[in-house]
Design an enzyme around this catalytic site. Structure first.
Site, PDB file in Angstrom:
ATOM      1  N   CYS A  16     -26.648  51.980 -64.429  1.00  0.00           N
ATOM      2  CA  CYS A  16     -27.382  52.896 -63.557  1.00  0.00           C
ATOM      3  C   CYS A  16     -28.844  52.953 -63.976  1.00  0.00           C
ATOM      4  O   CYS A  16     -29.250  52.329 -64.961  1.00  0.00           O
ATOM      5  CB  CYS A  16     -26.771  54.299 -63.613  1.00  0.00           C
ATOM      6  SG  CYS A  16     -26.816  55.011 -65.280  1.00  0.00           S
ATOM      7  N   CYS A  19     -29.603  53.935 -67.530  1.00  0.00           N
ATOM      8  CA  CYS A  19     -29.498  52.849 -68.517  1.00  0.00           C
ATOM      9  C   CYS A  19     -30.822  52.100 -68.621  1.00  0.00           C
ATOM     10  O   CYS A  19     -31.283  51.758 -69.716  1.00  0.00           O
ATOM     11  CB  CYS A  19     -28.388  51.877 -68.120  1.00  0.00           C
ATOM     12  SG  CYS A  19     -26.732  52.591 -68.152  1.00  0.00           S
ATOM     13  N   CYS A  84     -30.988  12.040 -93.423  1.00  0.00           N
ATOM     14  CA  CYS A  84     -30.913  12.802 -94.672  1.00  0.00           C
ATOM     15  C   CYS A  84     -31.081  14.287 -94.390  1.00  0.00           C
ATOM     16  O   CYS A  84     -31.285  14.702 -93.245  1.00  0.00           O
ATOM     17  CB  CYS A  84     -31.988  12.331 -95.653  1.00  0.00           C
ATOM     18  SG  CYS A  84     -33.669  12.628 -95.058  1.00  0.00           S
ATOM     19  N   CYS A  87     -34.157  15.389 -92.511  1.00  0.00           N
ATOM     20  CA  CYS A  87     -34.072  15.247 -91.051  1.00  0.00           C
ATOM     21  C   CYS A  87     -33.463  16.499 -90.431  1.00  0.00           C
ATOM     22  O   CYS A  87     -33.881  16.944 -89.355  1.00  0.00           O
ATOM     23  CB  CYS A  87     -33.227  14.031 -90.683  1.00  0.00           C
ATOM     24  SG  CYS A  87     -33.919  12.456 -91.223  1.00  0.00           S
ATOM     25  N   ASP A 529      -0.206  43.908 -93.848  1.00  0.00           N
ATOM     26  CA  ASP A 529       0.496  44.846 -92.978  1.00  0.00           C
ATOM     27  C   ASP A 529       1.989  44.583 -93.179  1.00  0.00           C
ATOM     28  O   ASP A 529       2.380  43.480 -93.572  1.00  0.00           O
ATOM     29  CB  ASP A 529       0.083  44.595 -91.528  1.00  0.00           C
ATOM     30  CG  ASP A 529       0.881  45.439 -90.557  1.00  0.00           C
ATOM     31  OD1 ASP A 529       0.982  46.650 -90.790  1.00  0.00           O
ATOM     32  OD2 ASP A 529       1.413  44.873 -89.587  1.00  0.00           O
ATOM     33  N   ASP A 725      -1.016  41.261 -87.823  1.00  0.00           N
ATOM     34  CA  ASP A 725      -0.662  40.564 -86.582  1.00  0.00           C
ATOM     35  C   ASP A 725      -0.835  41.409 -85.338  1.00  0.00           C
ATOM     36  O   ASP A 725      -0.698  40.904 -84.228  1.00  0.00           O
ATOM     37  CB  ASP A 725       0.787  40.075 -86.650  1.00  0.00           C
ATOM     38  CG  ASP A 725       1.781  41.219 -86.484  1.00  0.00           C
ATOM     39  OD1 ASP A 725       1.487  42.330 -86.975  1.00  0.00           O
ATOM     40  OD2 ASP A 725       2.834  41.010 -85.862  1.00  0.00           O
ATOM     41  N   ASP A 729      -4.267  46.239 -86.258  1.00  0.00           N
ATOM     42  CA  ASP A 729      -4.761  45.615 -87.489  1.00  0.00           C
ATOM     43  C   ASP A 729      -6.184  45.082 -87.329  1.00  0.00           C
ATOM     44  O   ASP A 729      -6.831  44.744 -88.319  1.00  0.00           O
ATOM     45  CB  ASP A 729      -3.854  44.442 -87.903  1.00  0.00           C
ATOM     46  CG  ASP A 729      -2.447  44.900 -88.271  1.00  0.00           C
ATOM     47  OD1 ASP A 729      -2.334  45.968 -88.888  1.00  0.00           O
ATOM     48  OD2 ASP A 729      -1.489  44.195 -87.929  1.00  0.00           O
TER      49      ASP A 729
END
Length: 830
Positions: A16, A19, A84, A87, A529, A725, A729
């Protein structure tokens, strides 16, 4: 006078006019910004600023701090012509100078540049032009259907070109060296030559015989130097021009690189020898009859080119893992259309297409089985050696092999969204990133060639003063130029990272970047966990204990009906057990979940609560004793409350994963402290920890507090990893020094992680640590060699103890050694 610059930034996240004002206000308050106008319609900010006070990165950081973003893009450019570490710095510098480029990282091993930029300010063609102006090239893969194949073909063509050049160099250099050295050695072995002189004195002939030590007559042939010149010239024309051209381009950009050293060293010997030839022709004093060094320049160029060929071929082998991953994807698929089978390109597969996969064929894309049953070999992606059984409803991964049954799958993901494409992207991203340890080599390589040039000049002047011999001073300074090797410095880290991440991908271990690969070897604490990580994540109801006037069936009815609205694994276990018992469940009303505490709602107009005993009303001594016994047996106790009366207790257990005990034991032997973080109660957590051997338990930790638990583990300065997992977590994974996601878990966890295990087996954590340690050990060996080689051999060359030809051979072998040492990781037992 202050110089002002104007820039237009594409802003994201605005919804808006307020913002737009927020972004304007944030930018206007920034030091160095004189004006900022934000247009909500175009979503762009027009900014006038003083570049001496703030740069583009600072402006973007200011927008980010205000809660918005700036649209950015990242592009990979395949670079050619780099030789090298110098470069690498030159290409990075050229790209970073361009307006709109935010960052540029160049990898010598992969020969690719990763550039983050603002699409509205700079285009790919502008970047290509910047690289070309710096004296390098960019492979155009835009018109190729398979860009990686096009790039590989061009790289292979360059390897073959270096091979041809090395052959041409050897064709002329070998006879040149043999003839030159044979002549020099023969001239050192003087032979007696008798000369008879007859003189007439007073009518009498007097004969005098004198013996003079002379080189063999054939060595005195005047045409030798012209023959040597003729043999050396093709080498300098065909082999030398690539180094001279590279040195000239670097000089035009006011930089230096390896080409500078080789061009100066080889050309100096060649030009000096030509001067001696003309001095001999015109009988110039001090030059006529002097020694020529055509063989030195020719051999330098031949050996360096041979080294480039061997290095390029070895570098190609470092990327074999990713090539194998790319080759997993089949080119065609069998589409079932109106009951008939039609062969189509995998690029033409759409989501929802039904595809036939015969036994022995590769599955063309990610999908789900809708007909048939088979075993599928997923080892090339997960590292799991045993085939996985698939039936209707089972997910399948593109690139895996259907072993023995006919399958019909429905395509769920295509193109860049498939697991294989994402794995390849992740490996490429890791291989292209720079490890923190690379900064040391980068800092040295930035000044390496200029320092060597200064040392060569010092060597020349010092030997000229000491020996008063121009030729000797020149040869020693050439040896200094040729022995110096910036290549090994530039290749030491990225080649090991490439092989290490590639090896990891083959084992089902995916590192997000090289920093996580480096950090993994420093880990001292690993937090796990519990549910789905240490355990299988498939809880099972073990006991139902009714209390008061309630029966087991009633306890399951109320708990199961309420948990129908829950997605928690424990709730799913209760629902599953109730269904298995034949209990008909109802739909709950006014259902709500309190994360970490339980669920509440109405079942048959009765208020039911199911959850953690710690967060439920007063529990009787008898109920507490029953709960304690369940927890001592490693069961999670779930209390069911109906209208504020405790109806019963349900004991739920989650089986420990195969491999968890062995993994924890191995980590303990490696000196790593293991910690289990769980929301479960202390007794249950302690029982599981005792079963698997975890040394420390943090129980009753709410999901929102897991990240704080990891932060507390980091307070004593140890590097901490978190293995998890689930969605809850993700914050803890992000907080840890190394976040490790189990590949069988959620996409959110994998996105937040630094390292992903494609299998759910915790032994993969041990393998990842061992791979990290092996890779870092290789990097340390490479860096030690690269530094010690230059530290020892440059002074030896300055002291005049190294001839240019031997220096060229040693220099060529140094970079080959580094790459070959990295390749040993492929055979490392992990």
């Amino acid at each position: 006078m202050t110089t002002q610059a104007t820039i237009e930034l594409p802003i994201t996240g605005m919804t808006c006019a307020a913002c737009a004002r927020n972004v304007e206000r944030a930018l206007s308050k920034t030091d160095g910004v004189s004006m900022a106008n934000v247009n909500i319609a175009t979503e762009r900010a027009n900014i006038t600023f003083d570049p001496s006070l703030i740069d583009m990165t600072g402006l973007i950081a200011r927008v980010d701090a205000a809660g918005y973003g700036v649209a950015q893009a990242t592009i990979e450019l395949p670079i050619t012509g780099m030789t090298c570490a110098s470069c690498v710095k030159n290409v990075e510098r050229a790209l970073k100078k361009q307006t709109g480029v935010l960052s540029a990282t160049v990898n010598l091993a992969t020969e690719r540049a990763s550039v983050t930029y603002l699409p509205n300010l700079i285009r790919r063609s502008d970047m290509v032009k910047a690289v070309e102006n710096a004296g390098y090239g960019v492979i155009n893969t835009a018109d190729s259907a398979r860009p990686y194949d096009a790039e590989a073909a061009i790289r292979e063509a360059e390897i073959q070109r270096q091979k041809r050049l090395a052959f041409i160099g050897a064709l002329f250099s070998i006879p040149l060296v043999i003839l030159s050295m044979a002549r020099d050695m023969a001239m050192m072995n003087m032979i007696p030559v008798e000369t008879t002189t007859t003189m007439t004195m007073r009518g009498m002939d007097m004969t005098t015989t004198t013996t003079t030590m002379m080189p063999p007559e054939w060595t005195m042939w005047g045409g030798w130097i012209f023959l040597f010149w003729a043999l050396a010239t093709p080498v300098h024309i065909y082999l030398g021009r690539q180094y001279i051209r590279g040195a000239w381009k670097a000089a035009k950009n006011r930089t230096t690189n390896m080409d500078t050293l080789i061009a100066i060293g080889s050309t100096a010997a060649y030009i000096y020898s030509i001067v001696v030839v003309f001095g001999t022709i015109f009988n110039i004093a001090g030059l006529a009859g002097g020694h020529v060094y055509f063989e030195a320049g020719a051999v330098i160029l031949t050996l360096i080119t041979l080294g480039k060929f061997l290095e390029a071929r070895a570098k190609g082998r470092t990327s074999e893992a990713i090539k194998r991953l790319m080759n997993l994807a089949p080119r065609t698929a069998l589409l079932i259309r109106d009951g008939t089978e039609v062969e189509i390109s995998v690029d033409d597969i759409h989501i929802g297409d039904h595809l036939l996969v015969r036994p022995g064929e590769r599955i063309p894309t990610d999908g789900v089985v809708i007909d048939g049953a088979s075993a599928v070999d997923e080892s090339m992606l997960t590292g799991e050696s045993l085939p996985v059984n698939k039936e209707v409803g089972s997910p399948v991964i593109g690139g895996t092999v259907n072993k023995n049954g006919r399958l019909v799958i429905r395509a769920e993901k295509v193109g860049a969204e498939t697991a294989l494409a994402q794995i390849i992207h992740l490996v490429e991203q890791a291989q292209g990133s720079k490890a923190p340890i690379q900064r040391v080599a980068d800092a040295v390589s930035g000044v390496f060639v200029p320092i060597v040039l200064v040392l060569a000049m010092v060597t020349f002047v010092a030997w000229l003063i000491v020996s008063n011999n121009f030729t000797e001073a020149m040869l020693h300074s050439i040896a200094v130029l040729v022995i110096a090797c910036p290549c090994a410095l530039g290749l030491a880290t990225p080649t090991a990272i490439m092989v290490g991440t590639g090896r990891g991908a083959e084992m089902g271990i995916l590192f997000k970047n090289s920093e996580s690969l480096e950090n993994a070897h420093r880990l001292k604490v690993i937090a796990f966990d519990k549910t789905g990580t240490i355990t299988e994540g498939k809880p099972t109801v073990m006991r139902v204990i009714p209390l008061g006037d309630f029966t087991s069936e009633q306890v399951l009815y109320y708990a199961g009906s309420l948990e129908r609205g829950s997605e928690h694994p424990l709730g799913e276990a209760i629902v599953r057990h109730a269904n298995e018992q034949g209990i008909v469940l109802t739909t709950p009303q006014e259902f709500s979940a309190d994360v970490g505490r339980g669920v509440v709602g109405l079942v048959d107009e009765k208020r039911v609560r199911v959850g953690n005993p710690k967060h439920l009303p007063e529990i009787s001594a008898d109920a507490s004793a029953k709960i304690a016994r369940l927890q001592a047996d490693a069961q999670t106790a779930v209390v069911v409350v109906v209208d504020d009366i405790i109806a019963g207790i349900i004991g739920i257990a989650d089986k420990v994963k195969e491999g968890s005990v062995e993994a924890i034991r191995q980590l303990d032997r490696m000196g790593i402290q293991t910690v289990m973080i769980t929301g479960d109660n202390q007794r249950t957590a302690d029982a599981i920890a005792k079963e698997v051997g975890v040394s420390r338990v943090l129980a009753e930790v709410l999901p929102a507090d897991k990240a704080d638990a990891v932060k507390n583990l980091q307070t004593d300065g140890h590097y901490v990893a978190m293995v998890g997992d689930g969605i809850n977590d993700a914050p803890a994974l992000a907080q840890a020094h190394v976040g490790i996601a189990i590949g069988t878990g959620t996409d959110v966890a994998m996105e937040a992680a630094d390292l992903t295990l494609m299998r759910g087996d915790l032994r993969g954590v041990v393998q990842a640590l061992m791979l990290s340690k092996a890779t870092m050990r290789t990097i340390y060996q490479n860096l030690f060699w690269a530094f010690i080689y230059n530290i020892i051999l440059i002074p030896i060359a300055m002291l005049g103890l190294l001839v240019p030809m031997l220096a060229a051979g040693a220099m060529s072998l140094s970079s080959v050694f580094v790459v070959s040492n990295s390749l040993r990781l492929r055979q490392k037992l992990i």
